[in-house]
Design a protein around this motif. Structure first.
Motif, PDB file in Angstrom:
ATOM      1  N   TRP A 192      -5.049  11.470 -49.672  1.00 39.73           N
ATOM      2  CA  TRP A 192      -5.928  11.530 -48.681  1.00 39.73           C
ATOM      3  C   TRP A 192      -6.617   9.867 -48.539  1.00 39.73           C
ATOM      4  O   TRP A 192      -6.778   9.423 -47.346  1.00 39.73           O
ATOM      5  CB  TRP A 192      -6.997  12.466 -48.877  1.00 39.73           C
ATOM      6  CG  TRP A 192      -8.253  12.179 -47.659  1.00 39.73           C
ATOM      7  CD1 TRP A 192      -9.269  11.653 -47.853  1.00 39.73           C
ATOM      8  CD2 TRP A 192      -8.079  12.931 -46.488  1.00 39.73           C
ATOM      9  NE1 TRP A 192     -10.080  11.751 -46.689  1.00 39.73           N
ATOM     10  CE2 TRP A 192      -9.238  12.533 -45.786  1.00 39.73           C
ATOM     11  CE3 TRP A 192      -7.184  13.782 -45.844  1.00 39.73           C
ATOM     12  CZ2 TRP A 192      -9.565  12.886 -44.446  1.00 39.73           C
ATOM     13  CZ3 TRP A 192      -7.359  14.030 -44.533  1.00 39.73           C
ATOM     14  CH2 TRP A 192      -8.658  13.678 -43.864  1.00 39.73           C
ATOM     15  N   GLU A 193      -6.867   9.380 -49.875  1.00 33.55           N
ATOM     16  CA  GLU A 193      -7.555   8.092 -49.811  1.00 33.55           C
ATOM     17  C   GLU A 193      -6.557   6.985 -49.367  1.00 33.55           C
ATOM     18  O   GLU A 193      -6.837   5.907 -48.559  1.00 33.55           O
ATOM     19  CB  GLU A 193      -7.860   7.974 -51.183  1.00 33.55           C
ATOM     20  CG  GLU A 193      -9.306   8.572 -51.558  1.00 33.55           C
ATOM     21  CD  GLU A 193      -9.350   8.475 -53.239  1.00 33.55           C
ATOM     22  OE1 GLU A 193      -8.921   7.638 -53.860  1.00 33.55           O
ATOM     23  OE2 GLU A 193     -10.528   9.210 -53.598  1.00 33.55           O
ATOM     24  N   LYS A 194      -5.312   6.979 -49.628  1.00 28.73           N
ATOM     25  CA  LYS A 194      -4.255   6.378 -49.119  1.00 28.73           C
ATOM     26  C   LYS A 194      -3.999   6.066 -47.734  1.00 28.73           C
ATOM     27  O   LYS A 194      -4.016   5.222 -47.152  1.00 28.73           O
ATOM     28  CB  LYS A 194      -2.885   6.427 -49.923  1.00 28.73           C
ATOM     29  CG  LYS A 194      -1.827   5.587 -49.513  1.00 28.73           C
ATOM     30  CD  LYS A 194      -0.713   5.896 -50.239  1.00 28.73           C
ATOM     31  CE  LYS A 194       0.686   4.792 -49.954  1.00 28.73           C
ATOM     32  NZ  LYS A 194       0.945   4.958 -48.588  1.00 28.73           N
ATOM     33  N   ALA A 195      -3.812   7.438 -47.134  1.00 27.66           N
ATOM     34  CA  ALA A 195      -3.910   7.467 -45.668  1.00 27.66           C
ATOM     35  C   ALA A 195      -4.945   7.012 -44.998  1.00 27.66           C
ATOM     36  O   ALA A 195      -4.995   6.391 -43.823  1.00 27.66           O
ATOM     37  CB  ALA A 195      -3.585   8.981 -45.163  1.00 27.66           C
ATOM     38  N   GLU A 196      -6.319   7.485 -45.569  1.00 30.88           N
ATOM     39  CA  GLU A 196      -7.410   7.248 -44.964  1.00 30.88           C
ATOM     40  C   GLU A 196      -7.551   5.550 -44.723  1.00 30.88           C
ATOM     41  O   GLU A 196      -7.937   4.868 -43.865  1.00 30.88           O
ATOM     42  CB  GLU A 196      -8.706   7.686 -45.782  1.00 30.88           C
ATOM     43  CG  GLU A 196     -10.084   7.695 -44.871  1.00 30.88           C
ATOM     44  CD  GLU A 196     -11.175   8.368 -45.660  1.00 30.88           C
ATOM     45  OE1 GLU A 196     -11.167   8.357 -46.815  1.00 30.88           O
ATOM     46  OE2 GLU A 196     -11.801   8.903 -44.968  1.00 30.88           O
ATOM     47  N   ALA A 197      -7.052   4.760 -45.741  1.00 31.09           N
ATOM     48  CA  ALA A 197      -7.214   3.315 -45.966  1.00 31.09           C
ATOM     49  C   ALA A 197      -6.061   2.854 -44.970  1.00 31.09           C
ATOM     50  O   ALA A 197      -6.339   1.750 -44.429  1.00 31.09           O
ATOM     51  CB  ALA A 197      -6.905   2.854 -47.450  1.00 31.09           C
ATOM     52  N   GLU A 198      -5.185   3.390 -44.493  1.00 30.53           N
ATOM     53  CA  GLU A 198      -4.164   2.831 -43.530  1.00 30.53           C
ATOM     54  C   GLU A 198      -4.583   3.178 -42.370  1.00 30.53           C
ATOM     55  O   GLU A 198      -4.145   2.584 -41.518  1.00 30.53           O
ATOM     56  CB  GLU A 198      -2.708   3.442 -44.085  1.00 30.53           C
ATOM     57  CG  GLU A 198      -2.292   3.083 -45.098  1.00 30.53           C
ATOM     58  CD  GLU A 198      -0.933   3.727 -45.597  1.00 30.53           C
ATOM     59  OE1 GLU A 198      -0.437   4.629 -44.805  1.00 30.53           O
ATOM     60  OE2 GLU A 198      -0.144   3.377 -46.723  1.00 30.53           O
ATOM     61  N   GLY A 199      -5.350   4.209 -41.946  1.00 26.68           N
ATOM     62  CA  GLY A 199      -6.068   4.297 -40.638  1.00 26.68           C
ATOM     63  C   GLY A 199      -5.515   5.573 -39.974  1.00 26.68           C
ATOM     64  O   GLY A 199      -4.830   6.492 -40.553  1.00 26.68           O
ATOM     65  N   HIS A 200      -5.718   5.848 -38.712  1.00 27.06           N
ATOM     66  CA  HIS A 200      -5.661   6.824 -37.887  1.00 27.06           C
ATOM     67  C   HIS A 200      -4.242   7.502 -37.919  1.00 27.06           C
ATOM     68  O   HIS A 200      -4.178   8.677 -38.224  1.00 27.06           O
ATOM     69  CB  HIS A 200      -6.107   6.839 -36.462  1.00 27.06           C
ATOM     70  CG  HIS A 200      -5.902   8.007 -35.602  1.00 27.06           C
ATOM     71  ND1 HIS A 200      -4.673   7.882 -34.923  1.00 27.06           N
ATOM     72  CD2 HIS A 200      -6.551   8.727 -35.095  1.00 27.06           C
ATOM     73  CE1 HIS A 200      -4.535   8.929 -34.109  1.00 27.06           C
ATOM     74  NE2 HIS A 200      -5.786   9.475 -34.198  1.00 27.06           N
ATOM     75  N   ASP A 201      -3.210   6.755 -37.795  1.00 31.83           N
ATOM     76  CA  ASP A 201      -1.783   7.276 -37.309  1.00 31.83           C
ATOM     77  C   ASP A 201      -1.449   7.933 -39.139  1.00 31.83           C
ATOM     78  O   ASP A 201      -0.702   8.752 -39.088  1.00 31.83           O
ATOM     79  CB  ASP A 201      -0.891   6.199 -37.076  1.00 31.83           C
ATOM     80  CG  ASP A 201      -1.097   5.577 -35.681  1.00 31.83           C
ATOM     81  OD1 ASP A 201      -1.999   6.183 -34.979  1.00 31.83           O
ATOM     82  OD2 ASP A 201      -0.353   4.766 -35.068  1.00 31.83           O
ATOM     83  N   ALA A 202      -1.763   7.079 -40.086  1.00 25.66           N
ATOM     84  CA  ALA A 202      -1.084   7.518 -41.170  1.00 25.66           C
ATOM     85  C   ALA A 202      -1.990   9.009 -41.741  1.00 25.66           C
ATOM     86  O   ALA A 202      -1.453   9.698 -42.246  1.00 25.66           O
ATOM     87  CB  ALA A 202      -1.775   6.575 -42.437  1.00 25.66           C
ATOM     88  N   LEU A 203      -3.312   9.152 -41.322  1.00 23.12           N
ATOM     89  CA  LEU A 203      -3.852  10.136 -41.504  1.00 23.12           C
ATOM     90  C   LEU A 203      -3.183  11.616 -40.657  1.00 23.12           C
ATOM     91  O   LEU A 203      -3.067  12.551 -41.328  1.00 23.12           O
ATOM     92  CB  LEU A 203      -5.503  10.045 -40.998  1.00 23.12           C
ATOM     93  CG  LEU A 203      -6.457   9.450 -41.982  1.00 23.12           C
ATOM     94  CD1 LEU A 203      -7.636   9.239 -41.268  1.00 23.12           C
ATOM     95  CD2 LEU A 203      -6.528  10.555 -43.285  1.00 23.12           C
ATOM     96  N   GLN A 204      -2.960  11.131 -39.403  1.00 23.63           N
ATOM     97  CA  GLN A 204      -2.158  12.074 -38.521  1.00 23.63           C
ATOM     98  C   GLN A 204      -0.770  12.600 -39.269  1.00 23.63           C
ATOM     99  O   GLN A 204      -0.406  13.668 -39.357  1.00 23.63           O
ATOM    100  CB  GLN A 204      -1.912  11.618 -37.359  1.00 23.63           C
ATOM    101  CG  GLN A 204      -3.086  11.622 -36.291  1.00 23.63           C
ATOM    102  CD  GLN A 204      -2.609  11.738 -34.868  1.00 23.63           C
ATOM    103  OE1 GLN A 204      -1.476  11.128 -34.689  1.00 23.63           O
ATOM    104  NE2 GLN A 204      -3.199  12.340 -33.957  1.00 23.63           N
ATOM    105  N   ASP A 205      -0.133  11.425 -39.931  1.00 27.94           N
ATOM    106  CA  ASP A 205       1.207  11.855 -40.568  1.00 27.94           C
ATOM    107  C   ASP A 205       1.053  12.611 -41.777  1.00 27.94           C
ATOM    108  O   ASP A 205       1.834  13.561 -41.850  1.00 27.94           O
ATOM    109  CB  ASP A 205       1.870  10.616 -40.647  1.00 27.94           C
ATOM    110  CG  ASP A 205       2.537   9.694 -39.854  1.00 27.94           C
ATOM    111  OD1 ASP A 205       2.509  10.383 -38.684  1.00 27.94           O
ATOM    112  OD2 ASP A 205       2.651   8.532 -39.916  1.00 27.94           O
TER     113      ASP A 205
END
Length: 225
Positions: A192-205
């Motif tokens: 979760w922290e990794k995706a959150e740091a990468e932004g919206h698209d990463a969170l969706q993925d």
């Protein structure tokens, strides 16, 4: 795991039949044939064919009454969006529908016999909850407003316009189609922290599931100029 929240529905004195009769006099709904359809995309400035033909679109039938506090939706918007709406370049104003603001955008009245209003296109057996994907059908009906008053943030500039209708839209997936997820699937804190740091698209993925039962819903108000 989703947190339990207090129900936004407010019990009243009318029966469900009285509520349905009242809603039918104010809202006109497209009839859905049960076949797959393409959801309109949140952010489109003008009404598309997908928007107008959606089983989540409700035409607002005008009463002819003047704008009042009760029949007018008040929204604060930026100067550029205000200018685009007033000029007629932007027909639709969108808002996310969530547990905190549901009562502002959704008819949350509960009948005297404990029943609530549902989108007539919702199929039997589908979950009746705010974040259910339910074959792309939003489970509830919009709160009726005859007018939209838009005001520029930190300014006295405002404009009152009539609302032609409203459409509920599932969040779009950045890779195409509707964004679907499953709230019940476990996700590690590290992921979760990794995706959150990468932004919206990463969170969706991270959250996306092709057959996920959940989504985030938006409402788009079609404005008459």
């Amino acid at each position: 795991m989703k947190e339990k929240t207090e129900s936004p529905f407010k019990k009243g004195h009318k029966t469900i039949h009285e509520l349905i009769k009242e809603v039918n006099a104010r809202l006109k709904t497209n009839t859905w044939d049960g076949k797959p359809f393409i959801s309109p995309k949140a952010g489109e400035p003008r009404a598309t064919k997908d928007f107008m033909s959606s089983p989540n679109y409700f035409e607002f039938i005008p009463t002819g009454k003047p704008s009042t506090r009760d029949n007018t939706l008040h929204l604060n918007i930026s100067q550029d969006r205000f200018d685009a709406i007033v000029a007629g370049h932007k027909q639709i104003e969108y808002r996310e529908v969530n547990q905190e603001n549901m009562g502002k955008y959704v008819d949350v009245r509960e009948s005297s016999d404990g029943l609530i209003l549902n989108n007539p296109n919702l199929q039997e057996g589908e979950d009746i909850r705010l974040d259910a994907y339910a074959n792309g059908i939003f489970g509830f009906v919009p709160r009726f407003y005859e007018y939209l008053k838009i005001s520029v943030v930190k300014s006295r500039v405002s404009e009152t316009l009539r609302i032609k209708g409203a459409c509920f839209l599932p969040e779009p997936y950045h890779r195409g189609g509707d964004f679907r997820m499953d709230y019940e699937l476990p996700i590690s804190d590290a992921a979760w922290e990794k995706a959150e740091a990468e932004g919206h698209d990463a969170l969706q993925d991270l959250l996306y599931r092709v057959d996920g039962p959940d989504t985030t819903w938006f409402i788009g108000y079609l404005i008459e100029k």
